[in-house]
Design an enzyme around this catalytic site. Structure first.
Site, short mmCIF file in Angstrom:
data_model
loop_
_atom_site.label_atom_id
_atom_site.label_comp_id
_atom_site.label_asym_id
_atom_site.label_seq_id
_atom_site.Cartn_x
_atom_site.Cartn_y
_atom_site.Cartn_z
N ARG A 124 -10.54 7.61 -5.04
CA ARG A 124 -10.80 6.28 -4.50
C ARG A 124 -9.53 5.45 -4.40
O ARG A 124 -9.31 4.74 -3.42
CB ARG A 124 -11.80 5.53 -5.40
CG ARG A 124 -13.23 5.64 -4.94
CD ARG A 124 -14.16 5.30 -6.06
NE ARG A 124 -13.96 6.23 -7.16
CZ ARG A 124 -14.85 6.46 -8.11
NH1 ARG A 124 -15.99 5.83 -8.09
NH2 ARG A 124 -14.58 7.30 -9.07
N ILE A 125 -8.70 5.54 -5.43
CA ILE A 125 -7.48 4.74 -5.44
C ILE A 125 -6.52 5.23 -4.36
O ILE A 125 -5.92 4.43 -3.64
CB ILE A 125 -6.84 4.72 -6.84
CG1 ILE A 125 -7.75 3.92 -7.79
CG2 ILE A 125 -5.44 4.14 -6.81
CD1 ILE A 125 -7.28 3.87 -9.24
N ARG B 209 -0.60 8.26 -14.42
CA ARG B 209 -0.36 8.38 -15.85
C ARG B 209 1.07 8.87 -16.03
O ARG B 209 1.54 9.74 -15.29
CB ARG B 209 -1.32 9.40 -16.49
CG ARG B 209 -2.74 8.86 -16.71
CD ARG B 209 -2.75 7.83 -17.83
NE ARG B 209 -4.06 7.22 -18.02
CZ ARG B 209 -4.48 6.12 -17.38
NH1 ARG B 209 -3.70 5.53 -16.50
NH2 ARG B 209 -5.66 5.63 -17.63
N ASP C 88 4.68 2.52 -12.70
CA ASP C 88 3.91 1.53 -13.46
C ASP C 88 3.44 2.13 -14.78
O ASP C 88 2.88 1.45 -15.62
CB ASP C 88 2.70 1.03 -12.65
CG ASP C 88 1.97 -0.12 -13.32
OD1 ASP C 88 0.72 -0.06 -13.42
OD2 ASP C 88 2.63 -1.07 -13.79
N GLU D 249 4.44 4.35 -23.65
CA GLU D 249 4.33 2.96 -23.21
C GLU D 249 4.24 2.12 -24.48
O GLU D 249 3.32 2.36 -25.28
CB GLU D 249 3.07 2.76 -22.35
CG GLU D 249 3.25 3.30 -20.93
CD GLU D 249 1.99 3.20 -20.09
OE1 GLU D 249 1.88 4.01 -19.16
OE2 GLU D 249 1.13 2.34 -20.37
N HIS E 176 2.79 -1.26 -16.82
CA HIS E 176 1.37 -0.89 -16.68
C HIS E 176 0.49 -2.10 -16.35
O HIS E 176 -0.44 -2.44 -17.09
CB HIS E 176 0.88 -0.20 -17.97
CG HIS E 176 -0.33 0.67 -17.75
ND1 HIS E 176 -0.70 1.70 -18.59
CD2 HIS E 176 -1.28 0.65 -16.79
CE1 HIS E 176 -1.80 2.29 -18.14
NE2 HIS E 176 -2.17 1.66 -17.06
N ILE E 177 0.80 -2.72 -15.23
CA ILE E 177 0.08 -3.95 -14.85
C ILE E 177 -0.77 -3.76 -13.60
O ILE E 177 -1.13 -4.71 -12.93
CB ILE E 177 1.07 -5.13 -14.62
CG1 ILE E 177 2.16 -4.75 -13.61
CG2 ILE E 177 1.63 -5.60 -15.93
CD1 ILE E 177 2.99 -5.96 -13.17
#
Lengths: 386, 331
Positions: free
Chosen positions: A221-222, A303, A327, A332, A351-352
């Site tokens: 979907r993304i 990821r 991102d 992290e 990671h926003i």
């Protein structure tokens, strides 16, 4: 259940020019309408059966107790407060996670727990909570912080928050791609530090999307939502690689299924959108980068573990590829001493991807609704199958 | 075949800068001119310019070169064409050029895609706080995941207002639509038929300012638009509003913009154009986390600059040969 709610016969696919069939499965992928409905469902405060409201005087001590491990965005708290169904306590900080000792104390005897991804929900915590705990609701789409086996063993139901973040993540991915390809970080730096002088023909030139080939690794979907946003920039061609062809998704964006090698060779812009699995771990390594064009831009918002960061550093510093935007990293947060930070052509974000006020509020509302539904023994809006 | 001057020599051409390879190729392939060049990415010094143009039939220049009577005199009577690698021509003394019967080529139109792309990049960077995010990551501000940290404003379900729906404004609107924009408003002197393609609603400026979540300024600079974005303008905007200007710096009152951003009257801004350019490094706007300033890089892509280079070379050849130029400036 969601499928039925979203795919009504009256649903109009605004992508009707590119969707050859209005099909109930395709309706799911007509992202905007479907997502809007999901968002409406997710944020609607639930009324208690029997019409009881929070105004009704009731012994507070008889209401099920809930602990919330962070100050979640206002929508979710509002839903919980106005439900009149629970009494809750929260760790009232937005930016500092609840200390472990405090958490173990506070969960004792709770019926429901709302958490974020910084809390490890493991045996120790579940033991501390005790047998009253019926429902765990995480405000995240990832669930690697949850001990699924332990939860299943104890018959605890789990809610999570996929889908409501597709628009936001796709938008941030495109923002990151453009920031990388048009060198915005270098440019803002030059503007601040006196590098901005007289006009020069090739100064700060970037690589344009017009006429380019965009490749997607992992078409979900993304990936589709990203391609939809890139199309009007006059992208010439969309291609994708995946474990198998995805014809329904691919037809939405007119994307051609290619091999991993072809994806590397043909892409001017490569966006990584796959899940992290044993097969995809470090799949973006020197084998991939060596096959890419030296004018290409590499973007990862999936990821961190999908990328071999040493190989990426090599590829960027030797000019094997033109630039990269990340991102997500390993770990992290990425330590500030990491070599990737020394590269002008590497843009790193913390990671926003889902960080828009609307999306985080929707996630909060969905987490609250999942919790309330779970406590009532009803189907959740988004339940994790254990 | 080689076209030569009456004396049997190749025509002399002076280039005031290194130009993209596409342009160089076109000039050398034509075989009619001998190219002499200031072979640098930095501007040519005045003395070297006056020397270099002597006896030139054609001059290819950039907007950093003042082509005035002194330069034209130094060049002498051979000069028949000036080709500028720009769409602006305020660096050319048009009266003097006209007087001497010299033709002029320039490079309009070819930068629409690059500029629209950069404007969208700027809007997204300001709205989703990318420069802030990059800074936090570098200086240790990234600790653990936090629900509202670095949250920005998304385009999904939003109202976008484009001030000036010309070629570039329209290209910007087309690129924003698939982000889930709910309403596209625009303002300007007249309504545009082509706005229907993006469901554009033609509204008064005040309506656009007060109802938009994102405002993009892409109008031309006129006496009416100069200073248009001022205190009154910003006071009507939503306090969650994001303001983007990629038109001309003086459409915006920068002091008023600073006040609006620092007081939270509006949420964020992105500028690719300022007053002056370059903006001095001690300018207050550069201190604001919610203001993204770019050094006028709207057309800065290899492909677009390459096309501009090729176009300026073709304009030059047209002038040398006495034939049509692809983009001639008429005056």
């Amino acid at each position: 259940m969601i499928h039925n709610r979203l795919c009504s016969p009256k649903h109009h696919c605004h992508l009707s020019d590119t969707c050859p069939q209005i099909h109930s499965h395709l309706a799911m992928w007509c992202s905007r309408m479907a997502l809007r409905r999901l968002q409406q469902v997710a944020v609607t405060p639930l009324n208690m059966a029997g019409g009881l409201t929070s105004k009704v005087q009731r012994e507070m001590s008889t209401l099920p107790r809930v602990y919330i491990t962070r100050q979640i965005p206002p929508e979710g708290l509002k839903i919980l407060r106005e439900s009149g169904q629970v009494q809750f306590e929260l760790w009232d900080s937005d930016d500092v996670p609840v200390p472990r000792k405090e958490l173990l104390q506070k969960v004792k005897g709770v019926a429901g727990l709302v958490c974020v991804l910084t809390e490890k929900i493991d045996t120790e915590l579940l033991d501390a909570a005790g047998p009253n705990l019926k429902v765990l609701s995480t405000m995240s789409v990832g669930f690697d912080h949850l001990s699924l086996e332990e939860l299943k063993k104890r018959g605890i139901r789990v809610g999570y928050t996929p889908d409501v973040l597709t628009d936001s993540v796709a938008e941030l991915t495109v923002a990151l791609l453009l920031t990388t390809s048009r060198r915005l970080v270098e440019a803002t730096h030059e503007a601040k530090t006196g590098g901005w002088g007289t006009w020069r023909t090739l100064w700060l030139c970037g690589h344009e999307l017009a006429g380019s080939t965009v490749g997607i690794l992992g078409l979900g979907r993304i990936g589709v939502a990203i391609a939809e946003r890139l199309a009007p920039f006059k992208v010439k061609k969309f291609i994708y690689a995946d474990v198998a062809p995805r014809p329904e998704l691919a037809s939405v964006i007119n994307a051609e299924y290619v091999s991993f090698d072809e994806l590397a060779k043909q892409s001017d812009f490569l966006s990584v959108c796959c899940a992290l699995t044993p097969e995809t771990k470090e799949i973006c390594n020197k084998d991939l980068f060596s096959k890419m064009k030296n004018t290409s831009i590499f973007i990862n918002t999936s990821r961190g573990g999908v990328v071999n960061q040493e190989d990426l550093y090599e590829a960027l510093s030797t000019g094997q590829i033109a630039g990269a935007g990340l991102d997500v990293t390993v770990p992290e947060p990425l330590p500030t001493s990491h070599p990737l930070f020394t590269l002008k052509n590497c843009v790193i974000l913390p990671h926003i991807a889902s960080a828009s006020y609307a999306t985080r509020n929707n996630m909060s509302a969905l987490a609250a609704n999942n919790l309330l539904l779970g406590l009532r023994g009803e189907p959740m809006i988004k339940e994790l199958k254990l | 075949m080689l076209m030569q001057t009456a004396a049997g020599k190749l025509m002399k051409v002076f280039l005031t800068r290194r130009i993209p390879p596409e342009g160089m190729k076109i000039l050398s392939a034509a075989g009619i001119c001998e190219v002499s060049q200031w072979d640098s990415d930095e501007p040519v010094q005045r003395a070297d310019l006056l020397k270099g143009v002597q006896g030139a039939h054609g001059l290819l220049c950039l907007l950093s070169d003042k082509i005035d009577a002194e330069v034209l005199d130094a060049a002498g009577p051979n000069l028949k064409v000036i080709s500028t690698l720009s769409v602006g021509y305020d660096h050319l003394a048009i009266d003097e050029i006209k007087k001497r019967g010299i033709r002029v080529g320039y490079t309009p139109d070819v930068l629409t895609d690059a500029t629209a792309e950069l404007t969208v990049a700027l809007l997204l960077a300001a709205a989703r706080r990318l420069p802030e995010g990059v800074e936090e990551v570098k200086n240790g501000g990234w600790s653990s995941w936090k629900p509202l940290w670095l949250c920005g404003y998304g385009l999904s379900g939003s109202t976008v207002g484009v001030i000036g729906l010309g070629r570039i404004g329209m290209a910007i609107a087309q690129r924003l639509m698939p982000f889930g924009v709910k309403r596209l408003l625009y303002s300007g002197r007249t309504a545009k038929d082509y706005a229907a393609e993006v469901n554009g609603e033609y509204v008064p400026l005040d309506t656009l300012v007060s109802e938009s979540d994102f405002i993009v300024v892409s109008c031309s600079l006129t006496p009416e638009t100069q200073g248009m974005c001022d205190k009154a303008f910003f006071s009507k905007m939503k306090n969650t509003g994001v303001f983007v200007n990629s038109s001309r710096g003086i459409v915006v009152n920068q002091e008023d913009l600073y006040a609006a951003l620092s007081s939270g009257q509006i949420a964020a801004a992105g500028l690719d154009v300022t007053t002056p350019e370059p903006l001095p490094t001690n300018h207050p706007l550069l201190t604001l986390k919610n203001c993204v300033v770019l050094p006028h890089i709207g057309s800065a892509t290899y492909s677009t600059r390459g096309i501009m280079g090729a176009l300026s070379a073709q304009n030059l050849l047209g002038g040398l040969q006495g034939t049509d130029m692809p983009s001639e400036l008429t005056f």
